[in-house]
Design a protein around this motif. Structure first.
Motif, mmCIF file in Angstrom:
data_model
loop_
_atom_site.group_PDB
_atom_site.id
_atom_site.type_symbol
_atom_site.label_atom_id
_atom_site.label_comp_id
_atom_site.label_asym_id
_atom_site.label_seq_id
_atom_site.Cartn_x
_atom_site.Cartn_y
_atom_site.Cartn_z
ATOM 1 N N VAL A 1 0.833 -1.203 0.000
ATOM 2 C CA VAL A 1 0.000 0.000 0.000
ATOM 3 C C VAL A 1 0.872 1.259 0.000
ATOM 4 C CG1 VAL A 1 -1.698 1.331 1.297
ATOM 5 C CG2 VAL A 1 -1.939 -1.153 1.123
ATOM 6 N N ALA A 2 1.804 1.330 0.954
ATOM 7 C CA ALA A 2 2.615 2.542 1.107
ATOM 8 C C ALA A 2 3.543 2.757 -0.084
ATOM 9 C CB ALA A 2 3.420 2.467 2.398
ATOM 10 N N TYR A 3 4.128 1.670 -0.603
ATOM 11 C CA TYR A 3 5.056 1.833 -1.722
ATOM 12 C C TYR A 3 4.350 2.219 -3.013
ATOM 13 C CZ TYR A 3 9.480 0.452 0.360
ATOM 14 O OH TYR A 3 10.642 0.434 1.094
ATOM 15 N N THR A 4 3.107 1.820 -3.164
ATOM 16 C CA THR A 4 2.349 2.246 -4.338
ATOM 17 C C THR A 4 2.167 3.756 -4.327
ATOM 18 O OG1 THR A 4 1.165 0.125 -4.401
ATOM 19 C CG2 THR A 4 0.210 1.947 -5.622
ATOM 20 N N ILE A 5 1.854 4.307 -3.156
ATOM 21 C CA ILE A 5 1.705 5.766 -3.010
ATOM 22 C C ILE A 5 3.043 6.461 -3.220
ATOM 23 C CG2 ILE A 5 1.083 7.615 -1.405
ATOM 24 C CD1 ILE A 5 -0.832 5.603 -0.066
ATOM 25 N N TYR A 6 4.094 5.887 -2.639
ATOM 26 C CA TYR A 6 5.436 6.471 -2.748
ATOM 27 C C TYR A 6 5.900 6.488 -4.204
ATOM 28 C CZ TYR A 6 9.749 7.800 -0.253
ATOM 29 O OH TYR A 6 10.823 8.483 0.278
ATOM 30 N N ALA A 7 5.704 5.354 -4.896
ATOM 31 C CA ALA A 7 6.113 5.278 -6.297
ATOM 32 C C ALA A 7 5.329 6.266 -7.157
ATOM 33 C CB ALA A 7 5.924 3.858 -6.825
ATOM 34 N N ALA A 8 4.088 6.513 -6.776
ATOM 35 C CA ALA A 8 3.265 7.474 -7.524
ATOM 36 C C ALA A 8 3.892 8.868 -7.509
ATOM 37 C CB ALA A 8 1.856 7.523 -6.940
ATOM 38 N N SER A 9 4.523 9.241 -6.390
ATOM 39 C CA SER A 9 5.150 10.566 -6.307
ATOM 40 C C SER A 9 6.308 10.679 -7.289
ATOM 41 C CB SER A 9 5.652 10.823 -4.873
ATOM 42 O OG SER A 9 6.782 10.036 -4.563
ATOM 43 N N SER A 10 7.087 9.610 -7.430
ATOM 44 C CA SER A 10 8.222 9.630 -8.356
ATOM 45 C C SER A 10 7.757 9.687 -9.802
ATOM 46 C CB SER A 10 9.093 8.386 -8.134
ATOM 47 O OG SER A 10 9.613 8.365 -6.816
ATOM 48 N N ILE A 11 6.732 8.915 -10.116
ATOM 49 C CA ILE A 11 6.209 8.900 -11.484
ATOM 50 C C ILE A 11 5.553 10.239 -11.818
ATOM 51 C CG2 ILE A 11 4.484 7.812 -12.974
ATOM 52 C CD1 ILE A 11 5.123 5.179 -11.490
ATOM 53 N N LYS A 12 4.901 10.834 -10.830
ATOM 54 C CA LYS A 12 4.287 12.152 -11.028
ATOM 55 C C LYS A 12 5.359 13.199 -11.350
ATOM 56 C CE LYS A 12 0.913 15.220 -8.772
ATOM 57 N NZ LYS A 12 -0.333 14.758 -9.385
ATOM 58 N N ALA A 13 6.510 13.104 -10.686
ATOM 59 C CA ALA A 13 7.606 14.039 -10.937
ATOM 60 C C ALA A 13 8.117 13.915 -12.369
ATOM 61 C CB ALA A 13 8.740 13.792 -9.951
ATOM 62 N N CYS A 14 8.204 12.688 -12.875
ATOM 63 C CA CYS A 14 8.637 12.493 -14.266
ATOM 64 C C CYS A 14 7.654 13.155 -15.227
ATOM 65 C CB CYS A 14 8.741 10.997 -14.579
ATOM 66 S SG CYS A 14 10.061 10.143 -13.698
ATOM 67 N N GLY A 15 6.363 12.998 -14.950
ATOM 68 C CA GLY A 15 5.351 13.627 -15.794
ATOM 69 C C GLY A 15 5.453 15.137 -15.779
ATOM 70 N N THR A 16 5.659 15.708 -14.596
ATOM 71 C CA THR A 16 5.797 17.165 -14.471
ATOM 72 C C THR A 16 7.018 17.668 -15.233
ATOM 73 O OG1 THR A 16 4.750 17.118 -12.282
ATOM 74 C CG2 THR A 16 6.039 19.077 -12.839
ATOM 75 N N LEU A 17 8.124 16.939 -15.128
ATOM 76 C CA LEU A 17 9.359 17.334 -15.811
ATOM 77 C C LEU A 17 9.167 17.369 -17.327
ATOM 78 C CD1 LEU A 17 12.441 17.907 -15.839
ATOM 79 C CD2 LEU A 17 12.774 15.427 -15.906
ATOM 80 N N PHE A 18 8.677 16.272 -17.892
ATOM 81 C CA PHE A 18 8.511 16.203 -19.341
ATOM 82 C C PHE A 18 7.479 17.217 -19.838
ATOM 83 C CE2 PHE A 18 10.671 12.112 -19.037
ATOM 84 C CZ PHE A 18 11.398 12.096 -20.214
ATOM 85 N N ASN A 19 6.431 17.410 -19.061
ATOM 86 C CA ASN A 19 5.398 18.361 -19.453
ATOM 87 C C ASN A 19 5.934 19.791 -19.449
ATOM 88 O OD1 ASN A 19 2.872 20.197 -18.188
ATOM 89 N ND2 ASN A 19 2.370 18.916 -19.944
#
Length: 486
Positions: A135-153
């Protein structure tokens, strides 16, 4: 400009994927210990930078500078708390955890260690830990993936959701193929890149400011911007971040992977220095960025905007790849820790009743990597999922509150028992989540009440329950004595 930056990003991503392919092709069947712990053969440099890079996700280049940019020096307590916690974890926790994990039936995951520490035949603790991990790592990984999206965007203009899927595919690919060794080596290179970017960008920005290039002067910043001592809740909450290190599985698993005590001592020095530099220059990026840029609409892109303003495209692309490095180095470690927890602590002992082959274990772990990454992308792409820093804060609090007290007590308290560990972990997780849901507006980071409640309950239940058997305490004495060469 964005074409040159895109080329740099693509080259970087191909290089990361190449590392995964390399370890997949050269690996021999080392079973779960090889895939999930690198066979305990990690050297000091790789372990130190891997531990640091897996810890310092994209929040250190986006979240923390954004907080400093917007709110001032009062947010520095987060960096101070992390610096103290990380240092203590390397100097106090790491040496004994490495030895104890070997003495406790050569445990390769944290749930395994906590179960084997008490020579328990019950799988309850392993299953509880694995569920919290997932549960916790799914949320944590989401933050990293969100950062990649923000960077490319922000940099290239690619749709953020599409960018998240691309980043997730790359991360999953090299984790899927190369396991722990690939994750550690990619983290090693990513750690070097993160440090270089955070050293270079603020220094060059400061040079421009000193040559009359500032958008605002120090005196034009908000009145309390330079006030380090804001209020006790901010100070306590910031320092409370340091508690997370004692129970952060994807970081402390690096302690268990080291070859020897000699390598551990060297790794501790490297890791502590690296982290202190990273945190110092992350704070500096927020302050210098505000002076250089003045007011910008989205504070989370202060580092990105500063780098693109100062450097030509190829160099800015390289420096901004550090954000990819930060995001990917954390996400890969989280995915692997989740996979190892499920495969070693649920699939093998509970679902397959210890009949699973090494090949089954590896594929069970790989399927978990795929599942968690998909859910993480779905969370990250949801506009209501919160900020990068907010997602990290939530996951960090659960891990620190649930596992920190139990792990530290297991390493340093001879009387500690299985019942106390179970009660402490459940209490820490529950209090942390309930505080977040119902008392968040109080202004105190939930890891603090969660950690304290977990510690108190673990001690009380341990004292109320039967003392551990002589065989259990004998292993503790063996580790503490230092006579055995682990």
């Amino acid at each position: 400009m964005f074409n040159a930056e895109l080329i740099v990003f693509v080259v970087y991503l191909v290089f990361m994927l190449g590392i995964g392919v390399y370890f997949f092709l050269r690996s021999k069947e080392g079973g779960e210990k090889g895939y999930f712990l690198g066979g305990r053969e990690m050297g000091p440099w790789v372990s130190a930078l891997s531990a640091g890079a897996s810890d310092m996700s994209a929040w250190v280049l986006m979240g923390l500078p954004a907080s400093i940019y917007a709110a001032g020096l009062g947010q520095t307590w987060i960096a101070i708390g992390l610096a103290i916690g990380y240092t203590v974890s390397w100097l106090v926790e790491a040496p004994r955890l490495r030895k104890y994990s070997i003495a406790a039936k050569d445990s390769i995951t944290i749930p395994q260690y906590l179960t084997n520490r008490f020579l328990s035949s019950s799988k309850a603790l392993q299953v509880i830990c694995a569920v919290i991990f997932l549960v916790a790592y799914t949320i944590y990984a989401a933050s990293s993936i969100k950062a990649c999206g923000t960077l490319f965007n922000t940099v290239i203009g690619i749709d953020a959701t599409v960018a998240m899927y691309i980043a997730a595919i790359i991360i999953v690919s090299y984790t899927f193929l190369g396991g722990f060794s690939a994750v550690c080596w990619t983290d090693f290179f990513q750690g070097l890149l993160m440090l270089g970017a955070l050293l270079i960008a603020p220094i060059f920005a400061l040079a421009i400011i000193n040559n009359q290039g500032a958008a605002v002067s120090m005196g034009q910043l908000p009145e309390n911007y330079w006030n380090l001592f804001t209020n006790w809740k901010d100070i306590a909450s910031g320092l409370g971040w340091g508690l997370g290190y004692f129970g952060m599985p994807h970081i402390i698993i690096r302690f268990m992977s080291l070859r020897s005590d000699k390598d551990l001592k060297k790794s501790a020095k490297i890791g502590i220095i690296w982290t202190l530099l990273i945190l110092t220059f992350s704070v500096a990026s927020g302050i210098v960025g505000h002076l250089l840029l003045g007011e910008i609409e989205d504070s989370s892109v202060v580092f990105i905007t500063m780098v693109r303003k100062i450097f030509p495209a190829l160099i800015s692309g390289l420096l901004l790849s550090a954000i990819l490095a930060a995001a990917m180095s954390t996400a890969d470690s989280q995915l692997l820790a989740s996979a190892s927890a499920f495969a070693s602590d649920v699939y093998k002992p509970v679902i397959r009743k210890d009949k699973a082959t090494d090949k089954e274990m590896l594929w069970a772990g790989r399927y978990v990597v795929l599942a968690i990454s998909l859910i993480a992308v779905m969370i990250a792409s949801n506009p209501n999922s919160g900020t990068i820093m907010g997602l990290v804060e939530n996951a960090w609090g659960v891990f620190g509150a649930a596992f920190g007290p139990a792990i530290m007590l297991s390493l340093f308290w001879r009387r500690f028992n299985f019942a106390g560990a179970v009660a402490g972990i459940l209490t820490g997780a529950a209090v942390d989540i309930l505080w977040l849901v119902f008392l968040k507006n109080f202004g105190l980071y939930e890891i603090i009440p969660g950690f304290l409640a977990s510690l108190i309950v673990a001690v009380v239940v341990t004292l109320a329950a039967k003392a551990p058997d002589a065989e259990v305490t004998a292993i503790f004495d063996q580790v503490v004595s230092g006579k055995e060469d682990f």
